[in-house]
Design an enzyme around this catalytic site. Structure first.
Site, PDB file in Angstrom:
ATOM      1  N   ASP A   8       0.849  -1.200   0.000  1.00  0.00           N
ATOM      2  CA  ASP A   8       0.000   0.000   0.000  1.00  0.00           C
ATOM      3  C   ASP A   8       0.884   1.250   0.000  1.00  0.00           C
ATOM      4  OD1 ASP A   8       0.762   0.453   2.634  1.00  0.00           O
ATOM      5  OD2 ASP A   8      -1.237   0.148   3.492  1.00  0.00           O
ATOM      6  N   CYS A  65       2.345  -3.530   4.120  1.00  0.00           N
ATOM      7  CA  CYS A  65       1.516  -2.368   4.466  1.00  0.00           C
ATOM      8  C   CYS A  65       2.145  -1.757   5.719  1.00  0.00           C
ATOM      9  CB  CYS A  65       0.048  -2.759   4.626  1.00  0.00           C
ATOM     10  SG  CYS A  65      -0.314  -3.876   5.996  1.00  0.00           S
ATOM     11  N   THR A  67       1.629  -2.200   8.994  1.00  0.00           N
ATOM     12  CA  THR A  67       1.949  -3.208  10.023  1.00  0.00           C
ATOM     13  C   THR A  67       2.198  -4.593   9.442  1.00  0.00           C
ATOM     14  OG1 THR A  67      -0.388  -3.748  10.227  1.00  0.00           O
ATOM     15  CG2 THR A  67       0.473  -2.070  11.741  1.00  0.00           C
ATOM     16  N   HIS A  98       7.709 -25.248   8.386  1.00  0.00           N
ATOM     17  CA  HIS A  98       6.590 -25.951   9.022  1.00  0.00           C
ATOM     18  C   HIS A  98       5.229 -25.601   8.442  1.00  0.00           C
ATOM     19  CE1 HIS A  98       8.806 -27.125  13.012  1.00  0.00           C
ATOM     20  NE2 HIS A  98       9.428 -27.542  11.922  1.00  0.00           N
ATOM     21  N   HIS A 133       4.377 -32.110   8.975  1.00  0.00           N
ATOM     22  CA  HIS A 133       3.907 -30.747   8.711  1.00  0.00           C
ATOM     23  C   HIS A 133       2.981 -30.701   7.506  1.00  0.00           C
ATOM     24  CE1 HIS A 133       6.492 -29.496  11.861  1.00  0.00           C
ATOM     25  NE2 HIS A 133       7.515 -30.091  11.276  1.00  0.00           N
TER      26      HIS A 133
HETATM   27  C1  RB5 Z   1      -2.560   2.538   6.639  1.00  0.00           C
HETATM   28  O1  RB5 Z   1      -2.588   3.674   7.450  1.00  0.00           O
HETATM   29  C2  RB5 Z   1      -2.506   1.298   7.505  1.00  0.00           C
HETATM   30  O2  RB5 Z   1      -3.719   1.092   8.152  1.00  0.00           O
HETATM   31  C3  RB5 Z   1      -2.148   0.078   6.670  1.00  0.00           C
HETATM   32  O3  RB5 Z   1      -0.950   0.314   6.005  1.00  0.00           O
HETATM   33  C4  RB5 Z   1      -1.949  -1.222   7.422  1.00  0.00           C
HETATM   34  O4  RB5 Z   1      -1.051  -1.067   8.469  1.00  0.00           O
HETATM   35  C5  RB5 Z   1      -3.152  -1.943   7.821  1.00  0.00           C
HETATM   36  O5  RB5 Z   1      -3.128  -3.035   8.394  1.00  0.00           O
END
Ligand code: RB5
Length: 148
Positions: A8, A65, A67, A98, A133
């Site tokens: 993203d 993204c 996180t 695994h 596995h």
């Molecule tokens: C974008 O602000 C953020 O929500 C996205 O990049 C991601 O971390 C979502 O899980």
């Protein structure tokens, strides 16, 4: 080996260093975007990388993204995908050994580019161990079939 990558808006600059490193290592990268530094929705990019993997356009995939969580959740909605979020190399290694994961996700806001390279090295150079596995991974995939 061909690797699909989608991200993203949080990783437009970040992923350039990752792609350069992957290419240096000899991987062919299918960059599915986004390449626009404009707010976008991570499910779009999760679905793109997941489809590239299940359709055989790439052997393995990378989703990035903020996180790693949102894009991994989106990837895992595509039948045949086993996406994991990793913030360190140990989990990345075992995700292949695994769990036979076929997409790795991480957070551009969590994992620095040098750690990302170590994570990717483990993910991309480790083979699935099979054996007991294999049964467990098959059990995961059977859940998909029971819950359409
Ligand atoms: C974008 O602000 C953020 O929500 C996205 O990049 C991601 O971390 C979502 O899980």
């Amino acid at each position: 080996m061909k690797i699909a990558l989608a991200n993203d808006h949080t990783a437009v600059e970040y992923k350039k260093e990752i792609i350069a490193w992957l290419e240096e290592q000899g991987y062919e990268v299918l960059d599915l975007g986004t390449n626009e530094p404009i707010s976008t929705d991570y499910p779009i990019w999760g679905e793109k990388v997941a489809l590239a993997v299940v359709n055989g356009e790439a052997e393995l995939g990378i989703g990035i993204c903020g996180t790693g969580l949102g894009i991994s959740l989106a990837c895992n909605k595509v039948k045949g995908i086993r996406a994991c979020v990793c913030s360190e190399p140990y989990t990345a290694r075992y995700s292949r050994l695994h769990n036979n994961c076929n997409i790795i996700c991480f957070g551009s806001r969590i994992v620095g580019p040098e750690m990302a390279k170590m994570i990717l090295h483990e993910f991309l150079t480790t083979e699935f161990e099979g054996g007991r596995h294999e049964r467990r991974v098959n059990e995961i995939m059977e859940i998909e079939g029971r819950n359409l």
